[in-house]
Design a protein around this motif. Structure first.
Motif, PDB file in Angstrom:
ATOM      1  N   ASP A  60       8.961  -3.227   3.571  1.00 33.45           N
ATOM      2  CA  ASP A  60      10.028  -3.919   2.699  1.00 33.45           C
ATOM      3  C   ASP A  60      11.209  -3.075   2.581  1.00 33.45           C
ATOM      4  N   LEU A  61      12.500  -3.821   2.539  1.00 31.08           N
ATOM      5  CA  LEU A  61      13.464  -2.979   2.304  1.00 31.08           C
ATOM      6  C   LEU A  61      13.267  -1.943   0.925  1.00 31.08           C
ATOM      7  N   PHE A  62      12.988  -2.451  -0.166  1.00 28.87           N
ATOM      8  CA  PHE A  62      13.153  -1.682  -1.389  1.00 28.87           C
ATOM      9  C   PHE A  62      11.855  -2.014  -2.283  1.00 28.87           C
ATOM     10  N   THR A  63      11.619  -3.340  -2.492  1.00 27.98           N
ATOM     11  CA  THR A  63      10.628  -3.751  -3.518  1.00 27.98           C
ATOM     12  C   THR A  63       9.062  -3.706  -3.125  1.00 27.98           C
TER      13      THR A  63
END
Lengths: 211, 211
Positions: A60-63
């Motif tokens: 995932d990008l961030f979460t």
């Protein structure tokens, strides 16, 4: 770009060798944001519980939203955050797999970043790729995003419960998919009704038995 | 990567200056594959026919499928094929706009490559960005793909006709969107029922009048 891909391919080859030595099968699961990859995994894991030993790697990008969902199924999850990066690559997989007891595993499922373009360009060292295409995305997507469908052994036409409410033409999609990739295995699935999930899981299990 | 983005930003600034000199407004429309960008454009153009002069720039990996659809609406279309590339960039826009009579235009709509990640990183020199998020993609997407929602002045929660058949939580999506981007304008649209399209078009027209 050629250098980046070359270096990635070298590490992907190393990953593939390590996975083979330890007898673990690795699936790289790809698809657009919201095609239903995580829900499909939840349903798949529920059907495999206790039968086989699985680890899920969540990109995932961030979460960690998807990882938290998968964790609830009782399967071990490793989160990779790409910090905005649009795909996973082989070094990321090498790094997280170094901490795993691969001998104790049957299957590693990598859920790639939601993206129908970039993930297809990066070999992770997986045994095979699969791509989820939601019915609501439209039947024109295989020809518009051909690489990911050429690279994938299987495609899941997902959310078939929504077919009556869309103009998706199943026959046209099937024709385009087999034109692009004559041997691609096509599943029609719905995680709402459960349609096609047994067939998909049986196919996945067969891939494991063929080790 | 920083060099690529730096060079892109320089040309984006040139584009922006040229657009301003000629009084043409440019919208960069983004969203996942299958979020409904092209259908939204068809509906938008139908409502603008004869009122304003528009050119559409269609970004796609390989095909001209979307451009062919837009052409039927009678609006001029320019196709950019990225040959597999996952986003449009400022030099591509500069190149195609060199052949346009900008003084004769009110609005250029750029439909970016279907991708919720990479297009958000590349300034094209547009006046504003808008992003289409289909209800079927799920309400978790704003927090999972934050940059594109931070960058966009407007978000269209599209395919609201499918709300009854999904677990999409409108309130939760609205909360996350305004947390990420307090001033973002949120539209709820459906190109099947026509819901929200007049409001969206009125907003777009206002952007033109504010020139």
């Amino acid at each position: 770009m050629r250098n980046i891909l070359g270096a990635n391919d070298d590490i992907a080859a190393q990953n593939r060798k390590v996975f083979a030595e330890h007898g673990v099968i690795v699936m790289n699961l790809m698809g657009s944001p919201g095609s239903g990859k995580t829900t499909l995994l939840e349903q798949t894991l529920a059907r495999f519980a206790d039968k086989i030993k699985i680890v899920v790697i969540e990109g995932d990008l961030f979460t960690a939203k998807d990882a938290e969902r998968i964790e609830k199924s009782g399967v071990d999850v490793i989160q990779i955050n790409t910090a905005g990066g649009c795909h996973l690559d082989a070094p990321m997989i090498q790094k997280v797999c170094a901490s795993l007891d691969l001998d104790a595993l049957d299957l590693i499922i990598v859920e790639n970043v939601g993206n129908l373009v970039c993930p297809a360009e990066f070999d992770l060292g997986e045994n095979f790729k699969a791509v989820v295409l939601s019915i609501t995305e439209g039947d024109d997507k295989p020809l518009k995003y051909p690489l990911i469908f050429k690279e994938s052994e299987a495609v899941l036409l997902n959310k078939v419960d929504l077919l009556p409410f869309t103009n998706f033409n199943l026959e046209s999609a099937r024709n385009d998919l087999t034109t692009l990739h004559p041997t691609i295995k096509i599943f029609e699935t719905s995680c709402t009704t459960g349609a096609g999930l047994e067939t998909w899981c049986a196919w996945l299990l067969k891939k494991l038995e063929a080790r």
